[in-house]
Design an enzyme around this catalytic site. Structure first.
Site, mmCIF file in Angstrom:
data_model
loop_
_atom_site.group_PDB
_atom_site.id
_atom_site.type_symbol
_atom_site.label_atom_id
_atom_site.label_comp_id
_atom_site.label_asym_id
_atom_site.label_seq_id
_atom_site.Cartn_x
_atom_site.Cartn_y
_atom_site.Cartn_z
ATOM 1 N N HIS A 92 -3.692 -5.275 0.866
ATOM 2 C CA HIS A 92 -3.055 -5.633 2.220
ATOM 3 C C HIS A 92 -3.132 -7.163 2.595
ATOM 4 C CE1 HIS A 92 -2.724 -1.777 4.243
ATOM 5 N NE2 HIS A 92 -3.711 -1.370 3.411
ATOM 6 N N CYS A 100 0.686 -1.190 -0.043
ATOM 7 C CA CYS A 100 -0.052 0.031 0.061
ATOM 8 C C CYS A 100 0.877 1.287 0.117
ATOM 9 C CB CYS A 100 -0.908 -0.188 1.346
ATOM 10 S SG CYS A 100 -2.499 1.107 0.970
ATOM 11 N N GLU A 107 -1.666 -8.923 4.567
ATOM 12 C CA GLU A 107 -1.536 -9.111 6.117
ATOM 13 C C GLU A 107 -3.170 -9.437 6.702
ATOM 14 O OE1 GLU A 107 -1.030 -4.521 6.209
ATOM 15 O OE2 GLU A 107 -1.064 -6.315 4.866
#
Length: 521
Positions: free
Chosen positions: A171, A81, A173
């Site tokens: 993202h 990002c 994660e």
């Protein structure tokens, strides 16, 4: 023990710590540092690769710049990002505000590359991902190629295969990105070549050595709350220094039902640790009288704990250290992590309630572990499952589960209601035979200092309200409210109203985290 390491530079995203958790799940050691970590310290850390996190700011803001020398270290770099935008901006590309923000679900069309090869969701060459950005890369730096796009973000993924630089606008994660773990594993294990040597047995060995080095021949005091974190901390420190550790179990009048006896019996039976039981209910209640602000309550409770420890320290001539079960989420929520740009949400009792004149040095052996890692560590240390997998309990105890002023009357009512809730969760199973206590990550009752009208028998009642809270989470950074069966909630409500005199209404909290925190205060 020498082990491969990944460095994560944090630009302020609220989910950066999930990157660390995903890397550790691959059994690779990593550390999270502020984005402005000096280059010489980065070199000394000697990472196998670097991950640049997301963040809320623009690459054109001068206050949010990492040392661009990281791109000259000859190691792989992954930008996520904002991290991707930072990479593009400083390597000669262009970043500009998007025509529309992308927030939430998106589908990325991918091109075969070192990062994406063989990784896809339901359709070929597609990834279901979670976006959260306004700015976007509008022009690639020299040497880069597009390896993924969306209709509104033509450069959603980019690669410099020669230098092993990668940028992704989404993202990986968060769990909403279905193949996020696979992408991070590809970068960490395959592209960086990090060996998966970070395991709990290895961690115990290193942590024990570090504690011994820190403490030397000093004595250590640890406050037991009855919760998972302080229990595991006690076991780890006891493994390292044995009888140099003295645990102080403070009964501040804000414990769960019968918790004092349970904790003393459990530690005497399972750990053989020296434990001093201090009855300080009167001291705590007197200090909390009239206090309604949650921050003040937390800090009063923290300060009183230190007073108790100071009193016990005088009896231990060589005591120099105060040990705590602080874990990673505690540090994060207090913006006390190794990064400088986290946003403070509330002070945690383990990091925000300590007086400046504290006489003891602080020992926090769990401060870099997530909750699931703490449980794994506890099992590896030989603690019983019923202790390790007990739901978390805050250091201030019921003091932060009683809204507003804390009174003994309120604590007694809440203790009983909470115990009924936990009993029913343990005794009720789903269709697979798993108890709802094990299916939920944290569950508890909250006392609301308001009264409501009710009817019991032929009479009118005007009594207090209790809220029930149950959440499901893997990391305590985000959480979903637990969709408990109505029949279970009904039994809990009926039992509380009938068995706890003074409560005539029970409500259920259906707020997630975010926007709410797990605890009410």
């Amino acid at each position: 023990m020498t082990q491969d390491k990944i460095l994560i530079l944090d630009f302020g995203s609220q989910v950066t710590r999930l990157i660390a958790r995903r890397v550790r799940e691959a059994h690779v050691y990593c550390e999270l540092h502020s984005f402005d970590m000096p280059l010489d310290e980065i070199k000394a850390f000697n990472p196998k690769g670097i991950i640049l996190s997301g963040g809320p700011n623009s690459v054109y803001e001068s206050d949010y710049q990492a040392d661009t020398g990281i791109f000259d270290l000859g190691i792989p770099v992954l930008g996520i990002c904002y991290g991707m935008q930072f990479m593009a901006h400083h390597l000669g590309g262009e970043v500009q505000p998007g025509n529309q923000r992308e927030f939430g679900y998106a589908q990325v069309k991918t091109i075969d590359s070192g990062l994406t090869r063989g990784i896809q969701d339901d359709a070929p060459n597609t990834l279901d991902v979670w976006m959260s950005h306004g700015d976007k890369v509008s022009k690639l730096p020299d040497g880069f190629a597009v390896i993924g796009d969306t209709p509104s973000c033509p450069i959603a993924m980019m690669e410099n295969a020669e230098k092993q630089f990668y940028g992704i606008q989404f993202h990986p994660e968060v769990t909403h990105t279905k193949q996020g773990r696979a992408l991070l594993n590809r970068f960490v294990l395959d592209i960086c070549g990090a060996q998966p040597g970070w395991t709990m047995p290895n961690y115990i060995e290193e942590a024990v050595a570090k504690i011994r080095e820190q403490v030397g021949s000093d004595e250590v005091i640890l406050g037991l709350s009855g919760g998972v974190d302080s229990s595991v901390a006690a076991a780890l420190i006891h493994r390292a220094i044995g009888d140099q550790l003295t645990c102080v179990f403070v009964d501040h009048g804000l414990l769960r039902l019968n918790e004092g006896k349970m904790v003393m019996d459990m530690f005497a039976r399972n750990l053989g640790v020296k434990v001093i039981h201090v009855d300080a209910e009167g001291q705590f209640m007197a200090k909390l009288a009239g206090v309604t602000d949650p921050e003040k309550k937390r800090k009063i409770i923290g300060a009183e704990f230190i007073e108790v420890f100071d009193a016990e320290e005088k009896k231990l001539t060589n005591a120099k250290w105060l040990a705590q079960g602080t874990i990673y989420p505690d540090v994060i929520e207090s913006a006390g992590a190794k990064t400088k740009k986290a946003h403070a949400i509330k002070s945690h009792h383990n990091v925000g309630g300590l007086p400046e004149n504290m006489k003891l040095k602080l020992l926090e052996p769990l401060r870099d572990l997530f909750k699931d890692e703490v449980r794994e560590l506890g099992v590896a240390l030989g603690l019983p499952r019923e202790m390790v997998y007990r739901h978390p309990f805050p250091g201030p105890g019921l003091g932060v589960r009683i809204l507003g002023e804390v009174k003994k009357e309120y604590a007694d009512l809440l203790r009983q209601a909470d115990d009924i809730f936990i009993q029913e969760l343990r005794n009720t199973t789903d269709e697979n035979g798993t108890s709802w206590y094990d299916l939920t990550s944290q569950a508890f009752a909250v006392f609301l200092p308001v009264k409501s009208v009710g009817v019991m028998g032929d009479g009118r009642t005007y009594d207090y309200v209790v809220a029930l809270r149950a959440v499901i989470t893997s990391d305590f950074m985000t959480a979903h409210w637990a969709e408990l069966p109505y029949s279970l909630l009904g039994r809990v409500s009926n039992r509380i109203i009938n068995e706890v005199k003074g409560i005539n209404r029970v409500v259920y909290d259906v707020s997630g985290k975010p926007p709410a925190t797990i605890e009410w205060e």
